[in-house]
Each structure stands twice: as C-alpha cells, then as structure tokens.
Design a protein around this motif. Sequence first.
Motif, mmCIF file in Angstrom:
data_model
loop_
_atom_site.group_PDB
_atom_site.id
_atom_site.type_symbol
_atom_site.label_atom_id
_atom_site.label_comp_id
_atom_site.label_asym_id
_atom_site.label_seq_id
_atom_site.Cartn_x
_atom_site.Cartn_y
_atom_site.Cartn_z
ATOM 1 N N ILE A 37 60.342 -10.721 10.161
ATOM 2 C CA ILE A 37 58.957 -11.121 9.878
ATOM 3 C C ILE A 37 57.925 -10.183 10.502
ATOM 4 O O ILE A 37 56.936 -9.825 9.852
ATOM 5 C CB ILE A 37 58.725 -12.576 10.362
ATOM 6 C CG1 ILE A 37 59.413 -13.557 9.407
ATOM 7 C CG2 ILE A 37 57.251 -12.902 10.489
ATOM 8 C CD1 ILE A 37 59.308 -14.995 9.823
ATOM 9 N N SER A 49 54.538 -3.705 2.212
ATOM 10 C CA SER A 49 53.905 -4.990 2.557
ATOM 11 C C SER A 49 52.510 -5.086 1.970
ATOM 12 O O SER A 49 51.983 -6.185 1.776
ATOM 13 C CB SER A 49 53.831 -5.134 4.082
ATOM 14 O OG SER A 49 55.120 -5.166 4.635
ATOM 15 N N ASP A 64 55.302 -7.682 8.905
ATOM 16 C CA ASP A 64 54.864 -8.202 7.611
ATOM 17 C C ASP A 64 53.891 -9.364 7.760
ATOM 18 O O ASP A 64 53.608 -10.070 6.791
ATOM 19 C CB ASP A 64 56.080 -8.642 6.788
ATOM 20 C CG ASP A 64 56.869 -7.461 6.268
ATOM 21 O OD1 ASP A 64 56.253 -6.466 5.860
ATOM 22 O OD2 ASP A 64 58.112 -7.528 6.281
ATOM 23 N N LEU A 106 57.643 -15.112 3.409
ATOM 24 C CA LEU A 106 58.586 -14.136 3.955
ATOM 25 C C LEU A 106 59.976 -14.724 4.085
ATOM 26 O O LEU A 106 60.972 -14.038 3.814
ATOM 27 C CB LEU A 106 58.085 -13.626 5.310
ATOM 28 C CG LEU A 106 56.827 -12.750 5.253
ATOM 29 C CD1 LEU A 106 56.304 -12.473 6.644
ATOM 30 C CD2 LEU A 106 57.128 -11.430 4.531
#
Length: 973
Positions: free
Chosen positions: A581, A318, A584, A662
Amino acid sequence: MQFEINKSYHGFKLIDEYPINEINSMAKVFEHEKSGARLLHLGNDDDNKVFSVSFRTPPSDSTGVPHIIEHCVLSGSRKYLTKEPFMDMVKGSLNTFINAMTFDDKTMYPIASRNEKDFYNLMDVYLDAVFYPKIYDIPEIFMQEGWHYDLHNKDEKITCKGVVYNEMRGAYSSPSTILEEEVSQSLFPDTCYKYSSGGDPDVIPDLTVEDFKDFHRKFYHPSNSYIYLYGNGDIEKQLQFINDEYLSNFERKFIDSALTLQAPFKEKKECTTYYAISEDEPSENRTYLSANFVFGEFADAKTYLMVNILKNLLIESSAAPLKNALIDKGIGEDILFMNSEGIQPSISFVAKHTSDDKKAEFENIVFSTLKKLVAEGIDKKLIESCINIVEYNLREAEKFPTKGLIYNIISLDSWLYDSHPTTHLQYEKVINDLRSKIDTGYFEKFIEDNIINNPHHSIVVMNPQKGLSEEKAVALEKRLDEYKASLTDEQINRLIEENTVLKEKQLAPDTPEAVATIPKLSVSDVDPKAASIPQEVIKEDDVTLLFHNIFSNNISYVDFLFDVGMIDEELIPYITLLSDIIGDVDTKSYTYSELSNEIYMSTGGIDLSSAVYVENGNDKLYYPKFIISGKAIGDKTITLLELIKELTTSSKLDDKKRVKELIQQIKSKLEMHIYDRGNSVVSNRVSSYFSPASKYSESLNGLDYFWFICNTIENFDTNSDNILANLNKVYNSIFNINNLIISFTGDKKDFDLFRENFTIATSTLNKNKLESKTYDFKETKLNEGIQSSANVQYVAKGFNFKNLGYDYHGSMNVLRMMLNGEYLHDRVRAKGGAYGVGITFTRTGDVTVASYRDPNLKETLKVYDDAAQYIKNLTMDQETLTKFIIGAMSQVDRATTPHMKGEIATQNYIRNISQADIQRERDELLNTKPEEIKVLAELLEKVMEMDYCCVLGNDNTIKENEDAFNKLVKLNK
C-alpha cells in the motif's frame, strides 16, 4: 581482427558494422551467402556469452505445433543420440541460461555460458537439434512432448497425455490466458495472430504427426533463421564453426513465412466468451471487460516505445488517469493493461471482476477520460516519469541477469519484421526525441489518433460460467469414448503396444554409446574458488551500512531493511499489506499521483516488500524484514533519500476508499499469479507445516496472506476502522532505526555521496526500543488438498532433515541435480506428462519437492516416495557423477546483476553465512563421491516417510483423492 563491409568471412558476408553506445557493443550484421541465414553479432566485454537460433514460425491453427516442435527437436538429433540431449546438457553444463521459447510468431533457442568450451558444446547441441532432429525417426518424441492417446489395456478408458498438452491445460486454467486469446482473435481475424501458437488444449489433439513434421520441414531451414551472438567470444572462430559444421550443408531457398498485416477495421467488433469457475465460487462481479486497439507496426521505433509509455501513463502508474477514473467509478476490482507480440502492436484496457451490464459505462469512461486528457492536456510530470520508467527498463535489460538474451529478444522485435535488427537497441535518440515532445501535444495527439479515433478496436466481454470445466471434461470423455469405439481390436492392440513402447523408452536408460555422444566438461573446468562479493560493514549513527563496491553503470542501488520482529503474531500479514500500500496512498506532502510522478521523475523507482531471512542452519531462528529498495543516478540519490523519508514518516493511512481500492487490486494480482507459480505456492505451504520460518513466511507471502487479503476485503466495510488501526500500528512500529540495515550497491564515489546524506532518511525515524516477539509456531501436519478451478495439479511433499538428525552438506546440490535431471524428470514429466518438477535442499534443512501443471496426483506422490529406493539401487561411478557436479555448479554460479550481487551479500550477512561457509559448500560439492550420494538416500527416505504433503489442484481430482489429505480447503474460500 578488422572486418570490412561487403567482404565474406567463413561464408558470412558483412552487411553493416557500427557501435551501439546504449549497450556498449559493436554490432555486426551478416548474411550467410550459401544458406541465406541472417546473423547479428553484438561484440563487447561481457564474458556471459549468448548464442541463439530463432525461426519465424507463424501458426495456421491452434494445435500448438510451433510449441510442440520447440519441445520435440530438443529430444535427440543426428549427433546427440540420447533421449533428451537438452536435459543432458542441463545436468552437465556450466550454462548461465538454457531454454527454448515459443512466441506468437517466432520460436527461439537461446543458450548462454561463461565457459568457452561449454558455450561451443551448447551451440553445437542446439544447432544439431533444430536442423537435424530425430523427430522423423522416433514417433515417441511427439507422443511424449506433444500429445498421444493413452491406453494400456483394452478395458480402460482412453485419455490424452503429453507434456505440452498438460502445460497448456494449466495455462488455460488462467482467465487471463483465455482473455488474451479472445482479444487476439477479435483484433486479428485474418492473420496468424488469431491462433494460439502455444496450443489450445481443446485443439491440440487435432494435430497429426504428418502436419507436425511438415511444419518443421517448412520453417526450420537456415533461410528462415535468425542467428545471434553476444559477448566477448572470438567472432571469427564462432562464424567458422557455424558455417563449417552446419550452414555450409544447406542451399538458400525461398520459405513463405511472411507475416501479414491485419487490414484496418471500419468499425469496432464486439465479442463475448466464457471462463470456468467452480460451483461454489460466486459468479457476481466476476466478468472481464476489455477495450482493445491496434495501431502502427512494431518495427517502428517510436511506436515500440509508446506502447510501454502508454502502459505506464494510462494504467500502471499510481497517477494513471484512466485506471483511476475506472476504479473511482467502481468499474472492476482492478484495471489491467495487456499488449500483444507481433508485427502490429495492440493494447488492451481490462476491467477485472466487474459485471457485464457495466459494458456501456466501461466504454464511456475509457473514451471520455481519454478525450478529456487530449482536450486538457496530460500532466507533463506524468509523461516524463513514464518515459523514465521505460528508459530504466532498457538500461537495466529488464533486470535480467543474462542481459544478452534480452537484447536478442529486443532485436527480433524489429529484425523478424524485415526491419533493421538493432532498431530498438539504439533507443537514446528516440527517447530524447520523445522527451522533447512533452510540451508539444505529441502524446495527446498519439492517443487521439491511435485510440480515440481508431476504428480498429474491439470490446471483449468474458463472463464466468459454472460447470464449464465439467462440460469440457464430459465432452472430451465423450470424444475419446467415441474414438475408442471406432477402433478395431487390431487398432486397439496397436495403440496399447505404442503406449507400451513409449513407457519402456521413457524409463529405459540411454545406452553407453548414446551417452558418449553428449559433450562433457570436467571438474577442472570449474573454478575451485568461490566468488567473493565485496562487502564493507560500517556501523554509523545506530545504523549498519553495507557497501558493495560493484560496477553498476552509474546506478546507485539502495536497500533499507527494517526489523519487524516486534510485530504481534496476528498482525504479521499487515507487514506485507503495508508494503503493498505505501507509495500508493497520499503522504503529508503529496497526493499518491504526485508522489508517483516525483518518484519516477527523479529515480528508477522505489519497491517495497517483506521477507524472512533464516539463520544459517537453523530454521527456528529467523529475521523478518520490511524492505524498501530504490535506485537513482548521481546526485538524484539525495532525492531518493528524501522520498524514502516521505514514505516512512509521512504516509497517510486514513483514506478508507483508497485503501479498499488497493486491497481489491492486491487480491486481483494474487489471484492472477497463484497458478503461474503454483509449485512455489504448495512448496512453501508444505514447508510451513514443519518450519517456523516458513510458517512466518506463509503469513507474509503465501496462501495465508492471500486468504487474509480475501477476508480483509470481504469484511472491509464493517471492519475498516480496525483494519486502518492495525495498518497504522504496524506503520508506527516498523519504521524504527533500531536494527536498521542499509545496503548500498554501486561505485565508491556514489557511495561517498550516499554516506554523507543517508541521515536524510534516518534522522526522523522512531528511536524507541521495541521488544522482539516470540512466536509459538507448532509443527502441524495439515496435509491440505486445496481445491480450485485449475485443470491440473501442483503436488508438493517435504520435511526438515535437521529435525531428523542430519546436517547440510554440499553434496545435496548434486543429489538435487540427479533427481531433477533424471529420476523426477523421467517419471513426473516425461512419463507422467507434468510440465515441470523439482526438489530443493536448503541450508536450514528443508527438503521440498513439487510438480508444476501436473495431470496426476497420487502417482506423483508415489514417485516422490520411491526416490530413495532409486538412489539406493543406482549404480554410478565418479565419471557419471561428474556431469551432475558440473550441472549443480551452474546453479551455484548463476548469472547475477549488480543489484542481485548486493542482495546476496546482504542476505549472507543477515543469515551469518560466511565466505568460509560458501567455500566449504563448494568444496563439498566439487568433491562429491558416489558413496556420499548413497548416504543421502536414507535421509530422503525418512523425509518422505514423515508424509507431509500439500496439493493445489482441480476440484474434482482433489475430491477423488480425498484419502490422501487430512483436510480439504477451497482456494477461494
């Protein structure tokens, strides 16, 4: 027994011997003096023994000859006379692994088993297959497994069929496969790596039978072999067997299988290629841009590790600066990393779903970002976290349960290139050396030398092209028509006769004499007692703790399972979106880049997912969960708990730009994986028509979730406030202490530390009592034909037998093995040309059968419909049934990692599956009688009569068979 270097043991001269602490093994390196075969033995206390024989097999074209030979040699040999000894061993073996694999420059034949008798049986079958196959005597083997002209009467059109041919048609349905091939051609134009070892379906029909045989004659000799043994077996006995039964029959010879290096480029190359999309798919922003680089050699220990470190450092993490720079500038929906197999490593940075007019900007951002990293220095925490990721993967053997196989593949990554076989298994010194270089500028210099200033690189542009599939189909049809027109009547009659013989052989049972050549086990070779996974259930502070006291090499595995039964039906997909999600996005304490570094500096990673656990025997009662899984060593478990607390209480879901990025990446990954698991996609989809639990699961992880993601990203700009509000609503609801289950797998001392500190992660969780929702999922026979640009089909059918009044029984495992190993295999794969097919029976009553990379559609559905009649007409005795019982047990007693054991025990706890249930199923399986199988034929017949089906496949094929469906649906709506 003590071995001495330079002494011979059953024809094998010991070259070297030393311990490998990283894998708790003693390595012995041998050479067979007469035949020239190489052998690596890794001795240890693992009872899951592994054997493999591999060959260096560089292709000289893209006909897929290494791949076709891999399939064909397992279809009958000197000693084993059935049509497919490989499948016969699958049906009647206790193997923990059995397969064969074609790589870019090698072909591997590995097996594994805990049972010694079975281990020698499998080893014998494989050695006989590779050295003495029937491919020279039985032309139908090549026709079935490779390719052939298919014609059954003189008035019909000629078509191409074959298992490998259709497998690769399916593989080439994926843009990523086409891109990988183009990248290899651009980087290695003068070596074997420019060719497709698996086979380009446009080129496979160019392979002649003689060229096929010549390839085997050339490369399948002990002098070109790499033999591998792993585990706690008797090495002297194994060496004696291999020598006496096989290698002593061969003389050493020179085989030119050398792998040449590509001469470095003086300047970059640029290439353009195309992939197919359907007429109704948008073509805007569907281009792939790829920057590709070659450096060093794979046999070098540092280079080998640096490829994977760069993967995480630049793209996968990330915090990866290159990926973030490209995404931030809007270059592609997703940024991917690719790397090649082979003597020279290559790496690629890929922008997926962009436009070709962004090529210059893409290149500029790649190089300017890397130059900035070199000039300003890379975040030291990022480097350390990426080294940790690589080390965990090595220590856990990539989480693969038969870890000896992973060690085999790693050994060949140096051994095959004339380097030491254990170079990459002895990684600790190299890892520590790389860690010591974090502050020295080593990583910056590596990027500067091998990427920025490296002229050996290419830029590949891959554009979408509407009508390309149709163009290829028309070209193939024209080629086949012209071929047929070139044949005389006598040649046409001969071709029809060849296909008649092939069909007869495919469906004809093996003779009793042939069957008698296949090694057998008996039920007495199976432990009648089911293994019990240790599990202590502890109720503490409103939380259920499950402790699995299992040796895990000092790694603590922790799983938090949150109840999500309170979520409204329309918000169910947001559960999985949240899992995709969180981690991140920023939290209150960290940016998402800082968070990623913190996670991987201190732990082995934190994974988030969603799942549905179905009540034992009742698919109408199920328990949906949000799962956070983490792992750490020693007191780093405390840091792991602190990070889980950060994720569950402090994640910020208000950054529209980041959330949109994302979701685009999620869509990209789902698109890439649909064809790879197409059989699972349609199997789960058809279950959702009649199973409430499967319907819920579809919203979490199936096509419904994929379509939800597509719709979400399409409407994000106008609906972002509502999307973020829904995410926050789900986030604030599910991280609740009520009904929380925490599973711990590891040692007692590590669990004691965890138990003292787990409240770090739970003390601040929401404690409000939330009411579980009741969902009204109605049975609906959708029977969808899902249209796509795939070249093949994935065909599924099924129903729930409990809804028809039947109960689950352990003998269903045996029926599954019978159908998969014989009936379905013979008709859908061998005769039909599909790459794979399988049926499953679950405790909750679901029966689903699905094919993989299948050229057919209605023909396959008819095979499913006729399965019950096959069982009714089958003549079998208890001895015949025994091999299927044994084969079914290999699936029940499959190899598992420590964490997998903990996950299985946790699942059984949630689903209320007791040890008594497990033992009863085992008893029923082991004591299955022929009459019990006959009874199941009625169940199977009624399931198929319900006529619930789903097919994902080629757009035109679906349309041509429209009457098989209730509705047609576009995969890309």
